[in-house]
Structures are given as C-alpha cells and as structure tokens.
Design an enzyme around this catalytic site. Structure first.
Site, PDB file in Angstrom:
ATOM      1  N   SER A 222       7.206   4.812  -4.475  1.00  0.00           N
ATOM      2  CA  SER A 222       6.678   3.456  -4.280  1.00  0.00           C
ATOM      3  C   SER A 222       5.905   3.384  -2.965  1.00  0.00           C
ATOM      4  O   SER A 222       5.545   4.423  -2.401  1.00  0.00           O
ATOM      5  CB  SER A 222       7.837   2.453  -4.307  1.00  0.00           C
ATOM      6  N   ASN A 223       5.634   2.201  -2.466  1.00  0.00           N
ATOM      7  CA  ASN A 223       4.921   2.043  -1.193  1.00  0.00           C
ATOM      8  C   ASN A 223       5.460   0.823  -0.448  1.00  0.00           C
ATOM      9  O   ASN A 223       6.347   0.124  -0.935  1.00  0.00           O
ATOM     10  CB  ASN A 223       3.409   1.935  -1.433  1.00  0.00           C
ATOM     11  N   ARG A 224       4.919   0.575   0.733  1.00  0.00           N
ATOM     12  CA  ARG A 224       5.500  -0.430   1.626  1.00  0.00           C
ATOM     13  C   ARG A 224       4.995  -1.861   1.415  1.00  0.00           C
ATOM     14  O   ARG A 224       5.271  -2.732   2.218  1.00  0.00           O
ATOM     15  CB  ARG A 224       5.202  -0.043   3.080  1.00  0.00           C
ATOM     16  N   SER A 225       4.228  -2.098   0.362  1.00  0.00           N
ATOM     17  CA  SER A 225       3.683  -3.454   0.168  1.00  0.00           C
ATOM     18  C   SER A 225       4.801  -4.495  -0.015  1.00  0.00           C
ATOM     19  O   SER A 225       5.770  -4.263  -0.725  1.00  0.00           O
ATOM     20  CB  SER A 225       2.783  -3.469  -1.071  1.00  0.00           C
ATOM     21  N   ALA A 290      -0.596  -3.259  -4.322  1.00  0.00           N
ATOM     22  CA  ALA A 290      -0.776  -1.859  -3.910  1.00  0.00           C
ATOM     23  C   ALA A 290      -0.289  -1.011  -5.084  1.00  0.00           C
ATOM     24  O   ALA A 290       0.898  -0.705  -5.200  1.00  0.00           O
ATOM     25  CB  ALA A 290       0.041  -1.592  -2.654  1.00  0.00           C
TER      26      ALA A 290
END
Ligand code: C5P
Length: 412
Positions: A222-225, A290
């Site tokens: 995943s990502n930090r959004s 994102a």
C-alpha cells in the site's frame, strides 16, 4: 398580535408539516405553534409522546390542527393501525417542538418504541428539532453529544434554544424557541434557495485514499495516502451543490456530510471498477487517490511461508483509472488528476495532463515541508489544458479544495 406577522411565513403555505410534541412544560406553547402554522397555510398533523398529554391535551391540538392527534401505534377506538411509515412519507417537514432531553437521546440512538421515534426513523423529509429542558440537562455532556450527532450525522436542524427563566426557577439556556421564532426558522430554511449554487444538478465522482494490493490473506502492498485531500474536495463539491460519489480506499478518514455517497474499495482493480460504473453519469471526475501502479501478479490463498533464500515478487501493471476515463470523456465531462512529483515537476505534470486527456492537473511536490501525504496542509500548482498555470502558497487541504474547485469552475 402574532397573527399580524403571518404574511412573513409565506414559504410554509401548502406545506405538510408533522409536529412531534414531547413531555416538556414547553408543550403548552405547541398550541400556539400549531395555530401559527395553520394560519400560514400549512397542513399540520400532530404526534405526541405518551408523556406529552400530561402537559397539553390532545383535544387542544387536534382542534387547532383539524386532524386527529396520534399518540400510539394502535387506536383502540377505531381499531386502526397508525402507520408511522405513511406519516413519515407524508410530511414535507418534521418539526419536533418541544424536544425533551429524553426524546433527543432516543432519536440519537434510533430507539423507536413509540410512534414519534418510529416516524422519525421513517421520515425522508428535513427534520427540525427545538430542544426544551432545564439548563443543566441541556448543558450535560450526554445531551450535547446527542444533539451533535443529530445535527452532524443525521443532518437534522437544531433550532437554537433560548436563554432566560426556566420552569425550574433557574435562569439559563434551555428554553424552547418561541413559536414565532420556530415559524421564522422554518420559513427561512425553506426559502434558502440553493438553485444558484454552481454545482447544483451536477454529479461529481472523486477517488481518494490509498489502495491495498493483497499478496496473501495477511499481507498487502500500500502507500501513505490519508485520503484527506480527496475528502476535502468531496466536502467542497457538496457545499457547492453537487451530488457526490466518493470512491474511497482504505483509510480511517470519512467525509462529514452524510449526503456524500462513499463507495469503500480496497484494491486498484476495485477502484477502477467503481469508477467505470459511475463515470458515464458524472459531470466532473477528480482522481485524488494514490492508486497502486503495480499489484502482485499472483495472490496466494494461503499465508506465504518464509524460506532461507531471498524472495522476489512478480508485479503486474494495474489499469490507470483516469487515463481509461479520459479515453471516453464526453464534451460536457471534466477530468481532473493529481501529480506527485519529486523531480522535473512541471514538465512531468504537463505531460501527464496531455497523456491522460485531463482538463486540469494539480501538482504537489514532496519537496515542500507540510505538503503531501498525511499532512493537513498542502502546497500545489494547478496546470490546465490551455497551458495556463497557477501556484498557491502552503494552505489547509480544505482551503485548497476551494481553490481547486474555483479554478475548475473558471474553465467551464
Ligand atoms: O501517473 P501518476 O500515477 O503519477 O498519475 C497520478 C494521477 O493519476 C492521480 O490523479 C491518480 O489518482 C491517477 N491514477 C489513476 N489510476 C492509476 C494511477 C494513477 O487514476 N492506476
């Protein structure tokens, strides 16, 4: 003398108004409220809680409203069922005045053990609540929490309480608003014309948050959004009058307004499918999510075991959502994207704008302190299809949402 003011309440003429009366000493004022509503040309039906007739007789209110007053689900005289669903659907406005502390607590918790509570849950019309209670009951953290929930989550309108002498002899906040003030409040709520809002009648589709790409039942990429920028854009679109669908990846943040339709999704593929479904009906689409560019080529249905050796994961490309929507963009549709760049920012953003057939792209750089993921603030530059650009200073995401919408509307 109140009747002299009747012409002021013209918006109430012809309206079907359901009045809920609760067990509070302020119920004696309900008679005057019914009289004022009838004089203004409204059709009035009254529901009383079981405690209310101790304060004012149903006969008084049925005589004034020219309709039978309902206190129970079942009328033992007529052998008829008082259908709360029909009542809820009948009303153009549901006014609960006075609303006691106990009834406010019941409404906030969906307790429907009487006709008033059940009708409240069935009503689709705007609900106005005029609280009436003693100052300490009103100020109590429980009452304040219940009122906040009704106003924020249920989107009911709370008619402000007055300050003055209370039935207990105490002086303070908690008096029910005067009947004329309640009529004036309803009248102005009905005349608040929203038809001039710039996004009235428009459908807006927004993606926000990260996506989650499963490797196995336990792990994901995943990502930090946080989703904050997209949620702020959805809130602003709602304020501007739009019907908003927010396709939201996994994040704990949610929009404040219940009217914003949230479609929760997990993976890039889920987000793609939700957007493909809503795009044909949308006038504007903003891709603020994102979205993962790659997803594990294989998803193991069992937890992947560790071994002595290193391992590598094969990744497959995901579909580019806004680029796909850009291919079928109709003349009346507007497509807005975001670009998060670390180098050659303007050049990369401009080429993305063209490649994805966007009308406008919002560039944010990770280089700026306070900008990008997780923060409540952001620093952006907007580039549009006419090769114009505008930079904005570091601002809250809510303020930037206003700037972005203002810019987008100037393109139309
Ligand atoms: O190409 P890049 O990922 O930098 O583009 C960012 C923009 O494209 C954002 O608006 C993002 O929401 C959107 N996007 C998308 N689908 C993807 C990847 C990005 O809609 N698979």
């Amino acid at each position: 003398m109140y009747y002299d003011q009747m012409n002021k309440f013209t918006a109430l003429a012809g309206k079907k108004i359901l009045l809920g009366v609760c067990g509070s000493i302020a119920a004696y004022k309900s008679a005057l409220l019914v009289r004022l509503l009838i004089k203004a040309g409204a059709e009035v039906r009254v529901i009383m809680t079981e405690a209310a007739p101790a304060f004012i007789t149903p006969l008084t209110l049925s005589t004034l409203s020219k309709n039978e007053v309902i206190t129970r689900f079942y009328n033992s005289d007529t052998q008829l069922w008082n259908n709360h669903v029909d009542l809820g659907l009948w009303a153009d406005l549901f006014v609960i005045a006075p609303a006691s502390g106990s009834v406010i607590a019941r409404l906030a918790n969906g307790i429907c053990n009487d006709v008033l509570g059940a009708t409240y849950l069935s009503a689709r019309c705007p609900v106005f609540i005029a609280p009436a209670m003693d100052v300490d009951m009103w100020k109590h953290v429980s009452t304040q929490r219940n009122v906040r929930l009704l106003a924020k989550e249920a989107q009911d309108t709370i008619i402000p309480v007055g300050t003055g002498e209370l039935a207990s002899g105490l002086i303070g906040e908690g008096r029910m608003a005067e009947p004329e003030d309640i009529c004036a409040f309803l009248n102005s709520a009905l005349t608040n014309d929203t038809s001039s809002l710039p996004l009235k009648g428009k459908k807006v589709l927004i993606t926000a948050g990260p996506t989650r790409e499963a490797l196995d039942p336990v792990r994901f990429i995943s990502n930090r959004s946080s989703g904050k920028m997209g949620i702020a854009l959805a809130e602003e679109a709602h304020t501007l009058g739009a019907e908003v669908v927010l396709v939201l990846g996994p994040t704990s943040h949610r929009p404040e307004h219940a009217a914003i339709q949230v479609v929760p999704v997990e993976s890039a593929q889920d987000m793609y499918e939700a957007c493909i479904q809503h795009w044909p009906d949308s006038d504007v689409m903003i891709g603020a999510a994102a979205v993962a560019d790659y997803t594990p080529a294989q998803v193991s249905d069992k937890k992947i075991k560790k071994k002595e050796d290193d391992m590598s994961i094969a990744l497959a490309r995901t579909a580019d959502i806004i680029a796909s929507l850009g291919k079928t963009k109709a003349a009346h549709q507007m497509l807005i994207g975001f670009a998060l760049e670390t180098n050659d920012e303007l050049k990369n953003a401009a080429s993305k704008l063209k490649r994805k057939n966007l009308d406008l792209i919002v560039l944010n750089s990770l280089k700026d302190a306070g900008a990008g993921f997780q923060h409540d603030t952001n620093k952006i530059t907007i580039l549009d299809k006419n090769n114009k650009q505008q930079g904005f200073p570091l601002k809250s995401k809510r303020e930037l949402a206003t700037d972005i919408w203002q810019y987008a509307l100037s393109l139309q």
